[in-house]
Design a protein around this motif. Sequence first.
Motif, PDB file in Angstrom:
ATOM      1  N   ASP A 215      39.335  41.234  48.325  1.00  0.00           N
ATOM      2  CA  ASP A 215      37.928  40.995  48.364  1.00  0.00           C
ATOM      3  C   ASP A 215      37.172  41.839  47.419  1.00  0.00           C
ATOM      4  N   SER A 216      36.123  41.581  46.927  1.00  0.00           N
ATOM      5  CA  SER A 216      35.131  41.982  46.002  1.00  0.00           C
ATOM      6  C   SER A 216      34.618  43.378  46.733  1.00  0.00           C
TER       7      SER A 216
ATOM      8  N   TYR B  42      41.391  33.197  41.710  1.00  0.00           N
ATOM      9  CA  TYR B  42      39.794  33.066  42.448  1.00  0.00           C
ATOM     10  C   TYR B  42      40.047  33.296  43.782  1.00  0.00           C
ATOM     11  N   ASP B  43      41.435  33.145  44.560  1.00  0.00           N
ATOM     12  CA  ASP B  43      41.552  33.765  45.790  1.00  0.00           C
ATOM     13  C   ASP B  43      41.455  35.220  46.268  1.00  0.00           C
ATOM     14  N   ASN B  44      41.280  36.009  45.145  1.00  0.00           N
ATOM     15  CA  ASN B  44      41.231  37.390  45.144  1.00  0.00           C
ATOM     16  C   ASN B  44      39.987  37.813  44.461  1.00  0.00           C
ATOM     17  N   PRO B  45      38.698  37.556  45.071  1.00  0.00           N
ATOM     18  CA  PRO B  45      37.621  38.022  44.094  1.00  0.00           C
ATOM     19  C   PRO B  45      37.355  39.159  43.348  1.00  0.00           C
ATOM     20  N   VAL B  46      38.047  40.386  43.981  1.00  0.00           N
ATOM     21  CA  VAL B  46      37.767  41.513  43.227  1.00  0.00           C
ATOM     22  C   VAL B  46      38.457  41.748  41.586  1.00  0.00           C
TER      23      VAL B  46
ATOM     24  N   LEU C 149      37.614  39.509  39.685  1.00  0.00           N
ATOM     25  CA  LEU C 149      36.770  39.062  38.848  1.00  0.00           C
ATOM     26  C   LEU C 149      35.628  39.866  38.481  1.00  0.00           C
ATOM     27  N   GLY C 150      35.743  41.202  39.123  1.00  0.00           N
ATOM     28  CA  GLY C 150      34.853  42.037  38.891  1.00  0.00           C
ATOM     29  C   GLY C 150      34.542  42.573  37.244  1.00  0.00           C
TER      30      GLY C 150
ATOM     31  N   THR D 260      38.133  33.836  31.609  1.00  0.00           N
ATOM     32  CA  THR D 260      37.765  34.509  32.898  1.00  0.00           C
ATOM     33  C   THR D 260      37.537  35.924  33.123  1.00  0.00           C
TER      34      THR D 260
END
Length: 277
Positions: free
Chosen positions: A7-8, A63-67, A69-70, A142
């Motif tokens: 998670d983020s 995309y299932d692991n938002p962290v 995308l930090g 991405t």
Amino acid sequence: MTQQPLDSSLIANPRLYNLILRVEPMRLDVMIYNGDEEDSIIYRSIRQDASLSQIAALEEAVYDNPVLLGDFNKITVIIATNEYAIVPQWVAADDTLADAVAEKLLVNDECESELLMIPVPETEIAVTLKPETRLLAFLRRTFNNPEITHHSVPLIRYFSKSDKLGAAGKIFVNLRSESLDIISYSNSSPNLINTFNFRDKMDAVYYILACREQLKEDGCDHEILISGNSEIRESITPVLRKYVGYVMPVIFPSTIFKAAKDTMKAPFDLIVLPLCE
């Protein structure tokens, strides 16, 4: 057991951390770490949906692991593939020559692909590969300016400096469950780099001994140092010792011992990449 997503909220300030993604068919390995904190490593091997195409499965895993995308300080993507070739850096520096050489050495007729030439620092060689264009497009849109490399590059760099007595006269073997990398050096420069698939552990022994026999031409009685999959290493080491006087494990990087236990199971090229920066 269901994997918990990354998670983020896991990292308050991604700008203090580096992100490494290791991409291979149907598997994504992730390492997040703060270069100023030895015990900051977060590692996860993310299972992908085998019913999807490689690109679609990778997209879903990211995309299932938002962290992931930090806004990280640095992002590196390791592409793990056996389809690569080694060329002199002066070839990589000439676009026309590089295209001609790659056309002979690399074949990817199944899909549209892009030629990558990755110079290996502190050597005179470059690693060439042709990943699928759609894969590279996803990575580049991405993630913020990702540095894309090949799984052999951190191994070449790390092994060249990992032994205080020098790398010359040594064969380094990196094991995975169904493939292995073999790298040897003349002085500090690599003179053999290859990756082999195997189904049986004795096939792995064969490839190692065959490469060692090929290298005997330089007059050295090459020692063998093994990293990677511990189960296979323990199985093949007694066999190799029947034919080779010195077969030992590669000393594991001390900084990793302070990390989470699962980190010890990460692919060795991912583990040593931060040590090469």
